[in-house]
Structure formats: structure tokens, C-alpha cells
Scaffold this motif. Structure first.
Motif, PDB file in Angstrom:
ATOM      1  N   GLN A 102       1.107   2.900  18.630  1.00 17.83           N
ATOM      2  CA  GLN A 102      -0.146   3.240  19.293  1.00 17.83           C
ATOM      3  C   GLN A 102      -1.363   2.738  18.543  1.00 17.83           C
ATOM      4  OE1 GLN A 102      -0.570   7.412  20.195  1.00 17.83           O
ATOM      5  NE2 GLN A 102      -2.562   7.173  21.193  1.00 17.83           N
ATOM      6  N   TYR A 103      -1.252   2.671  17.210  1.00 18.31           N
ATOM      7  CA  TYR A 103      -2.409   2.277  16.396  1.00 18.31           C
ATOM      8  C   TYR A 103      -2.135   1.060  15.514  1.00 18.31           C
ATOM      9  CZ  TYR A 103      -4.143   6.853  17.829  1.00 18.31           C
ATOM     10  OH  TYR A 103      -4.543   7.926  18.566  1.00 18.31           O
ATOM     11  N   GLY A 104      -1.088   0.292  15.828  1.00 17.40           N
ATOM     12  CA  GLY A 104      -0.789  -0.928  15.093  1.00 17.40           C
ATOM     13  C   GLY A 104      -1.576  -2.104  15.647  1.00 17.40           C
ATOM     14  N   ALA A 105      -1.447  -3.271  14.993  1.00 14.96           N
ATOM     15  CA  ALA A 105      -2.202  -4.458  15.392  1.00 14.96           C
ATOM     16  C   ALA A 105      -1.882  -4.888  16.823  1.00 14.96           C
ATOM     17  CB  ALA A 105      -1.915  -5.602  14.415  1.00 14.96           C
ATOM     18  N   MET A 106      -0.596  -4.882  17.194  1.00 14.95           N
ATOM     19  CA  MET A 106      -0.208  -5.285  18.533  1.00 14.95           C
ATOM     20  C   MET A 106      -0.784  -4.344  19.588  1.00 14.95           C
ATOM     21  SD  MET A 106       1.396  -8.111  18.516  1.00 14.95           S
ATOM     22  CE  MET A 106       1.979  -8.037  20.204  1.00 14.95           C
TER      23      MET A 106
ATOM     24  N   GLU B 133     -13.492   1.158  15.376  1.00 11.96           N
ATOM     25  CA  GLU B 133     -12.321   1.928  15.806  1.00 11.96           C
ATOM     26  C   GLU B 133     -11.036   1.335  15.216  1.00 11.96           C
ATOM     27  OE1 GLU B 133      -9.815   2.902  19.893  1.00 11.96           O
ATOM     28  OE2 GLU B 133     -11.913   2.301  20.032  1.00 11.96           O
ATOM     29  N   ILE B 134     -10.913   0.017  15.239  1.00  9.66           N
ATOM     30  CA  ILE B 134      -9.711  -0.645  14.705  1.00  9.66           C
ATOM     31  C   ILE B 134      -9.560  -0.365  13.217  1.00  9.66           C
ATOM     32  CG2 ILE B 134      -8.666  -2.894  14.212  1.00  9.66           C
ATOM     33  CD1 ILE B 134     -10.045  -3.875  16.831  1.00  9.66           C
ATOM     34  N   ARG B 135     -10.633  -0.538  12.467  1.00  7.92           N
ATOM     35  CA  ARG B 135     -10.563  -0.341  11.015  1.00  7.92           C
ATOM     36  C   ARG B 135     -10.353   1.121  10.643  1.00  7.92           C
ATOM     37  NH1 ARG B 135     -15.583  -4.441   9.561  1.00  7.92           N
ATOM     38  NH2 ARG B 135     -14.357  -6.384   9.687  1.00  7.92           N
TER      39      ARG B 135
ATOM     40  N   LYS C   4     -15.340 -11.464  20.274  1.00  7.90           N
ATOM     41  CA  LYS C   4     -14.707 -10.863  21.445  1.00  7.90           C
ATOM     42  C   LYS C   4     -14.723  -9.335  21.429  1.00  7.90           C
ATOM     43  CE  LYS C   4     -11.550 -14.762  21.959  1.00  7.90           C
ATOM     44  NZ  LYS C   4     -10.128 -15.192  22.036  1.00  7.90           N
ATOM     45  N   LEU C   5     -15.138  -8.741  20.332  1.00  4.15           N
ATOM     46  CA  LEU C   5     -15.103  -7.290  20.216  1.00  4.15           C
ATOM     47  C   LEU C   5     -16.502  -6.721  20.020  1.00  4.15           C
ATOM     48  CD1 LEU C   5     -12.065  -7.010  17.760  1.00  4.15           C
ATOM     49  CD2 LEU C   5     -12.023  -6.567  20.216  1.00  4.15           C
ATOM     50  N   THR C   6     -16.713  -5.505  20.486  1.00  2.00           N
ATOM     51  CA  THR C   6     -17.975  -4.823  20.249  1.00  2.00           C
ATOM     52  C   THR C   6     -17.937  -4.171  18.870  1.00  2.00           C
ATOM     53  OG1 THR C   6     -17.235  -2.711  21.144  1.00  2.00           O
ATOM     54  CG2 THR C   6     -18.138  -4.306  22.715  1.00  2.00           C
ATOM     55  N   GLU C   7     -19.097  -3.793  18.386  1.00  2.00           N
ATOM     56  CA  GLU C   7     -19.179  -3.141  17.078  1.00  2.00           C
ATOM     57  C   GLU C   7     -18.367  -1.845  17.078  1.00  2.00           C
ATOM     58  OE1 GLU C   7     -23.118  -2.556  15.698  1.00  2.00           O
ATOM     59  OE2 GLU C   7     -22.516  -1.371  13.960  1.00  2.00           O
TER      60      GLU C   7
ATOM     61  N   LYS D 129      -4.790  -3.329  23.862  1.00  2.00           N
ATOM     62  CA  LYS D 129      -5.835  -2.418  24.330  1.00  2.00           C
ATOM     63  C   LYS D 129      -7.125  -3.166  24.632  1.00  2.00           C
ATOM     64  CE  LYS D 129      -8.482   1.701  23.005  1.00  2.00           C
ATOM     65  NZ  LYS D 129      -8.643   2.789  22.017  1.00  2.00           N
ATOM     66  N   PHE D 130      -7.497  -4.102  23.742  1.00  2.00           N
ATOM     67  CA  PHE D 130      -8.769  -4.808  23.903  1.00  2.00           C
ATOM     68  C   PHE D 130      -8.606  -6.207  24.503  1.00  2.00           C
ATOM     69  CE2 PHE D 130      -9.809  -1.955  20.177  1.00  2.00           C
ATOM     70  CZ  PHE D 130     -10.528  -1.047  20.942  1.00  2.00           C
ATOM     71  N   ASN D 131      -7.355  -6.514  24.899  1.00  2.00           N
ATOM     72  CA  ASN D 131      -7.069  -7.779  25.583  1.00  2.00           C
ATOM     73  C   ASN D 131      -7.503  -8.998  24.758  1.00  2.00           C
ATOM     74  OD1 ASN D 131      -6.080  -9.341  27.727  1.00  2.00           O
ATOM     75  ND2 ASN D 131      -8.095  -9.453  28.708  1.00  2.00           N
TER      76      ASN D 131
END
Length: 217
Positions: free
Chosen positions: A172-176, A161-163, A153-156, A181-183
Motif C-alpha cells: 500500500q505504501y511501497g514505490a510501486m 506524502e510519498i516521503r 509530474k507531482l504536486t508538492e 496511485k499517482f499514475n
């Protein structure tokens, strides 16, 4: 109580007289239903109940009509609850767990122990943390690893960006936050963070020349 015991004894006697597999299965199904226990849905007392066998029923018609759940795209069963003119859809396994399984550690998710999301019997459910649920998904084969999986479901670029930016508990930058952000489900984000999924995406430092297309990998 005496009537229930009488029926149980009668079913046991009938079972000894059955000769075909079908007849025996019918008696066994009756024995299971006889042991079914119903409890009120929290917040909908007197209106809805769920059972230890994973069923739900409505008392809007005063007779306890069993509700046929709806299957979601993710493979879970859900029911619609109505109260004071407002309707709300709830996962059936969550309602069963809330009614029958203590949660002293206040864990946020409910796990299907046999890996079958359609088996909502209370003895197949357990409260779990997000991490425990992800680990169980890989253990039972419910989740597949690899960034080239057809259901990814995610692009490279998003994975990197997440990692790169993840900060535990950060609004703002947590898992939730990334999940919103990426639905995607937060479980998808945890899989990325713990390198359970998208293992072929290298954690190299993001540069301006990275491909930022929106095509799923």
C-alpha cells in the motif's frame, strides 16, 4: 558460412577502392548488416525475431519482414507482437536484452548505457535495478532535478506524502503502490524517495493546512 565470408572479403576489397565518404559509409553499413545476428523473441518463437543491432522482424508472411517500430511519448521504440489473435506492445530494448544479454541477478529494468533510448544495439544495453537506472539517468543528464522543472509530474503535497508514508516493499505504501496511485513511472517515485528530484520540497511534517491542489509543481 562460406558465402558470408566471401561477401565480407569482397566488401573489404571494395572499401579500398572507394573514394568518397558516401561510398565508404555505404560499404561500412553493408559490413555492419552482414554481422547482424537474429534470435527469436521469447514467447513468439517462429513468429518474431530481434537482432543484435536492435531491429525486429516478423515471419507472419514467412519472409522475415523488418518491422518499423513506433516512438512512444517517453522517447522509446516499441513494436506490436501478435499471436493467436491477440496483440501486445513491447519495448524494443527489452526484447533485445532478453534475447542477447544474460540476466543472472534477475534485474527488472534495461538501461541504455549511452543515454540514447533510440540506440537499441545489444552492446548499448544492460540489465539494471530501479535504483541503478535512476542513478544512470542523472549521470547522463536524462533526468533533471528540482521541483520547479517544467516536466515535473507531482504536486508538492504528493511529494511530501510519498516521503512521509513510504514503506519499502509495502503493497500500500511501497514505490510501486505510489506509482500506480499517482499514475507515474516508478522511477519518478524512486527519485522522490532518494531526494534525487523535487529537492526544493522540504520534508516538513504534513499538516491539514497544506496546499492540496492538483497543479503540477
Amino acid at each position: 558460412m562460406k558465402d558470408t565470408r566471401f561477401v565480407a572479403v569482397l566488401l573489404a576489397l571494395l572499401k579500398t577502392q572507394m573514394t568518397t565518404a558516401y561510398e565508404i559509409s555505404v560499404i561500412e553499413e553493408c559490413q555492419i548488416l552482414l554481422a547482424e545476428e537474429w534470435r527469436d523473441v521469447k514467447g513468439y518463437e517462429g513468429l518474431y525475431q530481434v537482432s543484435n543491432l536492435g531491429r525486429a522482424r516478423s515471419f507472419h508472411n514467412q519472409y522475415g519482414r523488418v518491422i518499423k517500430p513506433v516512438l512512444t511519448q517517453k522517447g522509446y521504440l516499441q513494436v506490436t507482437l501478435s499471436k493467436n489473435g491477440k496483440s501486445r506492445t513491447r519495448p524494443l530494448h527489452i526484447l533485445v536484452a532478453q534475447a542477447f544479454i544474460p540476466n543472472p541477478l534477475n534485474k527488472p529494468q534495461v538501461n541504455h548505457m549511452d543515454g540514447n533510448p533510440l540506440n537499441n544495439r545489444f552492446d548499448n544495453l544492460e540489465w539494471a535495478t530501479s535504483k541503478e537506472n535512476i542513478q544512470h539517468a542523472y549521470k547522463t543528464g536524462l533526468a533533471k532535478s528540482g521541483a520547479n522543472h517544467k516536466n515535473a509530474k507531482l504536486t508538492e503535497y504528493q511529494v511530501k506524502e510519498i516521503r512521509r508514508d513510504y514503506i519499502k516493499g509495502d503493497p500500500q505504501y511501497g514505490a510501486m503502490a505510489f506509482a500506480e496511485k499517482f499514475n507515474v513511472n516508478v522511477g519518478v517515485i524512486w527519485g522522490v524517495i532518494y531526494h534525487k528530484t523535487y529537492k526544493n520540497v522540504k520534508d516538513d511534517k504534513q499538516t491539514e493546512g497544506d496546499d492540496k491542489n492538483n497543479e503540477c509543481i
